[in-house]
Scaffold this active site. Structure first.
Site, mmCIF file in Angstrom:
data_model
loop_
_atom_site.group_PDB
_atom_site.id
_atom_site.type_symbol
_atom_site.label_atom_id
_atom_site.label_comp_id
_atom_site.label_asym_id
_atom_site.label_seq_id
_atom_site.Cartn_x
_atom_site.Cartn_y
_atom_site.Cartn_z
ATOM 1 N N GLU A 95 -1.695 -1.392 -4.472
ATOM 2 C CA GLU A 95 -2.917 -0.359 -4.754
ATOM 3 C C GLU A 95 -2.787 0.566 -5.618
ATOM 4 O O GLU A 95 -1.617 1.138 -5.599
ATOM 5 C CB GLU A 95 -3.114 0.070 -3.228
ATOM 6 C CG GLU A 95 -4.514 0.704 -3.276
ATOM 7 C CD GLU A 95 -5.131 1.046 -1.815
ATOM 8 O OE1 GLU A 95 -5.631 0.081 -1.153
ATOM 9 O OE2 GLU A 95 -4.706 2.068 -1.555
ATOM 10 N N ASP B 180 -2.192 1.030 7.682
ATOM 11 C CA ASP B 180 -1.721 0.892 6.515
ATOM 12 C C ASP B 180 -0.998 -0.494 6.178
ATOM 13 O O ASP B 180 -1.207 -1.110 5.215
ATOM 14 C CB ASP B 180 -0.173 1.838 6.515
ATOM 15 C CG ASP B 180 -0.460 3.318 6.740
ATOM 16 O OD1 ASP B 180 -0.901 3.999 5.891
ATOM 17 O OD2 ASP B 180 -0.430 3.519 7.954
ATOM 18 N N ASP C 163 0.949 -1.295 -0.036
ATOM 19 C CA ASP C 163 -0.017 0.043 -0.029
ATOM 20 C C ASP C 163 0.953 1.235 -0.040
ATOM 21 O O ASP C 163 1.250 1.819 1.053
ATOM 22 C CB ASP C 163 -0.920 0.123 1.263
ATOM 23 C CG ASP C 163 -1.987 1.241 1.378
ATOM 24 O OD1 ASP C 163 -2.279 1.857 0.345
ATOM 25 O OD2 ASP C 163 -2.076 1.800 2.389
#
Length: 207
Positions: free
Chosen positions: A70, A143, A7
């Site tokens: 992502e 996260d 991420d």
């Protein structure tokens, strides 16, 4: 299958999570988030180098089969989007240097796959990730949970693709091109026929 989920973050920690699946159950091998120090944040090169070093180390240690990342959220402002693109570029570089295949997933796609709807907040995602992976504690920071969610998203997508015999993204690209070419050909033929029959009897056209 072993998946390294990432991420990327423009501001804040870059989350990572490694998930392994045998087709029936998933387990977590490692997860966390890289927080760049304030001193290194002032130097773009140093911050990006640290992200690159982290991912290279994870790839060398765990040998993931694939990396799930992502994608960039389109609603970000230009400055943040550019910064995120830089971090994402370093992530992709690390994967390419080690021959790891990369798959990208939009934030809403990840949320919909894991929580059932595309507007889940971070707390909801943490709870769902914990439940799916049967973890004893809620993954922190958020996260890291997001990175695990991206990895789980890829595993679920891959499982569905294999179960139902669905083509991959690369396989889907070719038929779309063929359809476009065929459509253009049909349109050109129709235009030629229209010109041939305009104003009276049809006339013979040579190829």
């Amino acid at each position: 299958m072993r998946v390294l989920g990432v991420d990327p973050a423009a501001v804040g920690p870059t989350g990572y999570g490694i998930v392994e699946s045998d087709g029936r159950q998933c387990r977590t091998l490692r997860y966390g988030a890289l927080k760049i120090s304030a001193k290194k944040q002032k130097s773009d090169g140093a911050a990006l180098e640290e992200v690159h070093a982290l991912l290279c180390g994870l790839i060398q240690e765990f040998s993931p089969d694939v990396m799930a990342v992502e994608s960039i959220f389109s609603a970000l402002n230009v400055r943040t989007a550019l910064r995120l693109a830089e971090v994402r570029g370093v992530v992709l570089l690390a994967a390419a240097q080690h021959g790891v295949e990369v798959h990208s997933y939009a934030p809403r796609e990840v949320k919909a796959t894991i929580s059932g709807h595309g507007h889940a907040d971070k707390r909801q995602m943490q709870i769902m990730v914990r439940a799916i992976l049967s973890m004893n504690a809620t993954p922190e920071p958020p996260d890291a949970a997001d990175a695990l969610a991206v990895a789980l998203c890829h595993l679920q997508m891959e499982q569905a693709r294999r179960r139902f015999g669905l083509p991959g993204k690369k396989e889907l690209a070719k038929p779309q091109i063929l359809v476009a070419v065929e459509s253009l050909g049909n349109a050109a033929s129709a235009a030629r026929m229209n010109r041939a029959t305009r104003g009276g009897l049809p006339r013979i056209l040579t190829a």
